[in-house]
Scaffold this active site. Structure first.
Site, PDB file in Angstrom:
ATOM      1  N   PRO A  23       0.844  -1.193   0.000  1.00 56.18           N
ATOM      2  CG  PRO A  23      -0.627  -1.503   1.782  1.00 56.18           C
ATOM      3  CD  PRO A  23       0.668  -1.988   1.210  1.00 56.18           C
ATOM      4  CG  HIS A  24       2.223   2.835  -3.261  1.00 64.29           C
ATOM      5  ND1 HIS A  24       1.893   1.543  -3.627  1.00 64.29           N
ATOM      6  CD2 HIS A  24       2.088   3.576  -4.382  1.00 64.29           C
ATOM      7  CE1 HIS A  24       1.592   1.521  -4.918  1.00 64.29           C
ATOM      8  NE2 HIS A  24       1.683   2.742  -5.406  1.00 64.29           N
ATOM      9  CB  CYS A  25      -1.099   7.109  -0.817  1.00 61.00           C
ATOM     10  SG  CYS A  25      -0.988   7.288   0.973  1.00 61.00           S
TER      11      CYS A  25
END
Length: 154
Positions: A67-69
């Site tokens: 998960p990345h942002c």
């Protein structure tokens, strides 16, 4: 060049995290990071991670998700690693449930830096023996240590 071990801490390396659902796991991640970094709040982190997942699952295959942002108010890249007690469905490419999560938050203005970090994470997790070591780490500290060792060629 920025290295994963420089943006991960033992406090953000957790084993036996309760699973439940993808949403629940992302909530947990947000809380862990927010506790550690007072300038980011968990709701904002959670919403940013969920928004990114809506674009397409970050489930990478082999029981792994990244998960990345990009985050407003995030001044430098931040990483966390979690191993779940019970794998959860993450809509991964190969359909396998996920039990290892590497999380990456980067400043909103980040350019190629975050792509380089994602590449480092992905190439590390591509190796069966690394995944095995992460899954067998008995404690938070040893989970963190596996990442450091692998980064240093161990």
């Amino acid at each position: 060049m920025i290295r994963l071990e420089n943006i991960l801490t033992p406090g953000r390396s957790l084993v036996n995290v309760p699973g439940g659902s993808k949403k629940r796991v992302l909530e947990q991640i947000a809380k862990v990071i927010a506790q550690d970094l007072s300038d980011l709040d968990s709701q904002t982190i959670f919403e940013s991670l969920i928004a990114r997942e809506k674009l397409g699952s970050t489930g990478f295959g082999n029981g792994i998700a990244i998960p990345h942002c990009r985050m407003v108010g995030c001044n430098a890249p931040v990483s966390a690693v979690l191993r779940l007690e019970t794998p959860v469905d993450f809509d991964a490419i190969d359909g396998a449930p996920v039990d290892l999560l590497f999380v990456l938050l980067v400043p909103e203005a980040a350019t190629d830096e975050h792509l380089e970090l994602l590449r480092q994470i992905a190439s590390m997790l591509d190796r069966e023996e690394v995944r095995q070591r992460l899954r067998e780490a008995p404690s938070n500290d040893s989970l963190y240590q596996v990442v450091v060792d692998v980064q240093n060629g161990g």
